[in-house]
Design a protein around this motif. Sequence first.
Motif, mmCIF file in Angstrom:
data_model
loop_
_atom_site.group_PDB
_atom_site.id
_atom_site.type_symbol
_atom_site.label_atom_id
_atom_site.label_comp_id
_atom_site.label_asym_id
_atom_site.label_seq_id
_atom_site.Cartn_x
_atom_site.Cartn_y
_atom_site.Cartn_z
ATOM 1 N N SER A 1 0.812 -1.220 0.000
ATOM 2 C CA SER A 1 0.000 0.000 0.000
ATOM 3 C C SER A 1 0.846 1.271 0.000
ATOM 4 C CB SER A 1 -0.925 0.029 1.227
ATOM 5 O OG SER A 1 -0.181 0.258 2.417
ATOM 6 N N GLY A 2 2.093 1.162 0.461
ATOM 7 C CA GLY A 2 2.947 2.337 0.581
ATOM 8 C C GLY A 2 2.651 3.173 1.821
ATOM 9 N N ILE A 3 1.866 2.606 2.754
ATOM 10 C CA ILE A 3 1.445 3.350 3.945
ATOM 11 C C ILE A 3 1.882 2.588 5.199
ATOM 12 C CG2 ILE A 3 -0.523 4.274 5.227
ATOM 13 C CD1 ILE A 3 -2.039 4.311 2.513
ATOM 14 N N ALA A 4 2.652 3.232 6.050
ATOM 15 C CA ALA A 4 3.117 2.618 7.297
ATOM 16 C C ALA A 4 1.946 2.341 8.232
ATOM 17 C CB ALA A 4 4.115 3.538 7.987
ATOM 18 N N PHE A 5 2.029 1.255 8.956
ATOM 19 C CA PHE A 5 1.020 0.882 9.950
ATOM 20 C C PHE A 5 -0.388 0.851 9.352
ATOM 21 C CE2 PHE A 5 4.459 2.419 12.763
ATOM 22 C CZ PHE A 5 4.569 1.307 13.587
ATOM 23 N N ASP A 6 -0.492 0.378 8.126
ATOM 24 C CA ASP A 6 -1.778 0.278 7.433
ATOM 25 C C ASP A 6 -2.351 -1.125 7.641
ATOM 26 O OD1 ASP A 6 -3.904 0.966 5.760
ATOM 27 O OD2 ASP A 6 -2.840 0.334 3.950
ATOM 28 N N ASP A 7 -2.520 -1.486 8.923
ATOM 29 C CA ASP A 7 -2.993 -2.826 9.248
ATOM 30 C C ASP A 7 -3.534 -2.842 10.680
ATOM 31 O OD1 ASP A 7 -0.684 -2.622 10.802
ATOM 32 O OD2 ASP A 7 0.437 -4.113 9.677
ATOM 33 N N ALA A 8 -3.813 -4.022 11.188
ATOM 34 C CA ALA A 8 -4.351 -4.140 12.552
ATOM 35 C C ALA A 8 -3.365 -3.607 13.594
ATOM 36 C CB ALA A 8 -4.707 -5.593 12.854
ATOM 37 N N SER A 9 -2.064 -3.759 13.354
ATOM 38 C CA SER A 9 -1.066 -3.194 14.274
ATOM 39 C C SER A 9 -1.191 -1.679 14.334
ATOM 40 C CB SER A 9 0.351 -3.558 13.831
ATOM 41 O OG SER A 9 0.577 -4.936 13.929
ATOM 42 N N GLY A 10 -1.418 -1.073 13.192
ATOM 43 C CA GLY A 10 -1.599 0.379 13.147
ATOM 44 C C GLY A 10 -2.853 0.815 13.879
ATOM 45 N N GLU B 1 12.591 11.887 30.811
ATOM 46 C CA GLU B 1 12.997 12.023 29.407
ATOM 47 C C GLU B 1 11.770 12.199 28.522
ATOM 48 O OE1 GLU B 1 16.148 12.153 28.483
ATOM 49 O OE2 GLU B 1 16.998 11.611 30.411
ATOM 50 N N ARG B 2 11.990 12.677 27.329
ATOM 51 C CA ARG B 2 10.899 12.939 26.388
ATOM 52 C C ARG B 2 10.788 11.814 25.366
ATOM 53 N NH1 ARG B 2 7.222 15.227 27.917
ATOM 54 N NH2 ARG B 2 6.643 16.055 25.914
ATOM 55 N N TYR B 3 10.955 10.568 25.811
ATOM 56 C CA TYR B 3 10.784 9.422 24.924
ATOM 57 C C TYR B 3 10.117 8.286 25.694
ATOM 58 C CZ TYR B 3 15.139 7.816 27.134
ATOM 59 O OH TYR B 3 16.102 7.448 28.035
ATOM 60 N N PHE B 4 9.509 7.406 24.913
ATOM 61 C CA PHE B 4 8.800 6.260 25.484
ATOM 62 C C PHE B 4 9.103 5.028 24.640
ATOM 63 C CE2 PHE B 4 6.405 10.072 26.353
ATOM 64 C CZ PHE B 4 6.155 9.967 27.712
ATOM 65 N N ALA B 5 9.185 3.888 25.279
ATOM 66 C CA ALA B 5 9.330 2.611 24.577
ATOM 67 C C ALA B 5 7.994 1.880 24.657
ATOM 68 C CB ALA B 5 10.436 1.772 25.204
ATOM 69 N N LEU B 6 7.599 1.286 23.546
ATOM 70 C CA LEU B 6 6.359 0.511 23.491
ATOM 71 C C LEU B 6 6.652 -0.867 22.924
ATOM 72 C CD1 LEU B 6 3.856 3.013 21.791
ATOM 73 C CD2 LEU B 6 4.179 2.610 24.220
ATOM 74 N N PRO B 7 5.880 -1.867 23.328
ATOM 75 C CA PRO B 7 5.972 -3.137 22.622
ATOM 76 C C PRO B 7 5.417 -2.931 21.220
ATOM 77 C CG PRO B 7 4.071 -3.146 24.068
ATOM 78 C CD PRO B 7 4.814 -1.873 24.335
ATOM 79 N N HIS B 8 5.765 -3.802 20.309
ATOM 80 C CA HIS B 8 5.167 -3.689 18.976
ATOM 81 C C HIS B 8 3.682 -4.013 19.114
ATOM 82 C CE1 HIS B 8 4.234 -4.262 14.781
ATOM 83 N NE2 HIS B 8 5.321 -3.539 14.543
ATOM 84 N N PRO B 9 2.810 -3.280 18.428
ATOM 85 C CA PRO B 9 1.368 -3.489 18.599
ATOM 86 C C PRO B 9 0.798 -4.683 17.835
ATOM 87 C CG PRO B 9 1.760 -1.663 17.104
ATOM 88 C CD PRO B 9 3.103 -2.086 17.622
ATOM 89 N N SER B 10 1.631 -5.546 17.311
ATOM 90 C CA SER B 10 1.112 -6.692 16.554
ATOM 91 C C SER B 10 0.463 -7.707 17.485
ATOM 92 C CB SER B 10 2.229 -7.362 15.756
ATOM 93 O OG SER B 10 2.885 -8.331 16.526
ATOM 94 N N GLY B 11 -0.379 -8.523 16.903
ATOM 95 C CA GLY B 11 -1.036 -9.591 17.656
ATOM 96 C C GLY B 11 -0.053 -10.590 18.235
ATOM 97 N N ARG B 12 1.156 -10.629 17.696
ATOM 98 C CA ARG B 12 2.180 -11.549 18.224
ATOM 99 C C ARG B 12 2.557 -11.186 19.658
ATOM 100 N NH1 ARG B 12 4.806 -14.754 14.633
ATOM 101 N NH2 ARG B 12 6.702 -14.705 15.875
ATOM 102 N N ASN B 13 2.216 -9.957 20.098
ATOM 103 C CA ASN B 13 2.539 -9.531 21.461
ATOM 104 C C ASN B 13 1.351 -9.612 22.407
ATOM 105 O OD1 ASN B 13 5.290 -9.037 21.278
ATOM 106 N ND2 ASN B 13 4.973 -7.052 20.358
ATOM 107 N N ASN B 14 0.287 -10.292 22.010
ATOM 108 C CA ASN B 14 -0.865 -10.427 22.901
ATOM 109 C C ASN B 14 -0.490 -11.104 24.219
ATOM 110 O OD1 ASN B 14 -2.565 -9.100 21.158
ATOM 111 N ND2 ASN B 14 -3.433 -10.967 20.277
#
Length: 191
Positions: free
Chosen positions: A51-60, A151-164
């Motif tokens: 699609s050419g679009i980042a996070f254009d899925d359920a993770s997004g 600090e002005r940053y945050f870490a997140l797990p990847h939002p994919s279903g693999r991290n449920n």
Amino acid sequence: MKAHDEWVAKAQKCSLCAHALPHKPNPIFSTAPFTKILIIGQAPGLQAHESGIAFDDASGDRLRHWLSVNKAVFYNPKCISILPMGFCFPGYKNGSDAPPRKECAPAWHERFIAFLQPSITIYVGRYAQQFYLPKYKTLTEAVKTTFTSPERYFALPHPSGRNNRWLAKNKWFETESLPLLQNEVFKALHG
């Protein structure tokens, strides 16, 4: 900003790792000078490649929910810039997306970040965390610590279903960390 636009044009033509990609290079990123929020993710998946679009899925969808923003805000680079660790879809390895190619971040990130100057940076997934926040031994430690840090940053797990499983095991992330993140995102966008 002319210099930023020149880097965008160069990065869109990048072929540093073309020899190792399963498809023709298709760098996917979205940036604007003085963006409010920078998301440094992993690498586009096949759907984003097509699609050419980042996070254009359920993770997004999940990531936008975590940030409490709609698609119009998410895809406005003046609000949120997206700079993955690997700009192109790396293919598959053992039935999952392969790790981001290691050429992209060292070749492009420093140049882009100099123009972006975000209010906050969000590192999504362990590849971004390991590259930018190596002092944390695990992604869980990075997530917990960055949410309590000045600090002005945050870490997140990847939002994919693999991290449920990770999300189920770490309930504090959704009940304690996400409200803090959503507040910081709101302040960055509207402050």
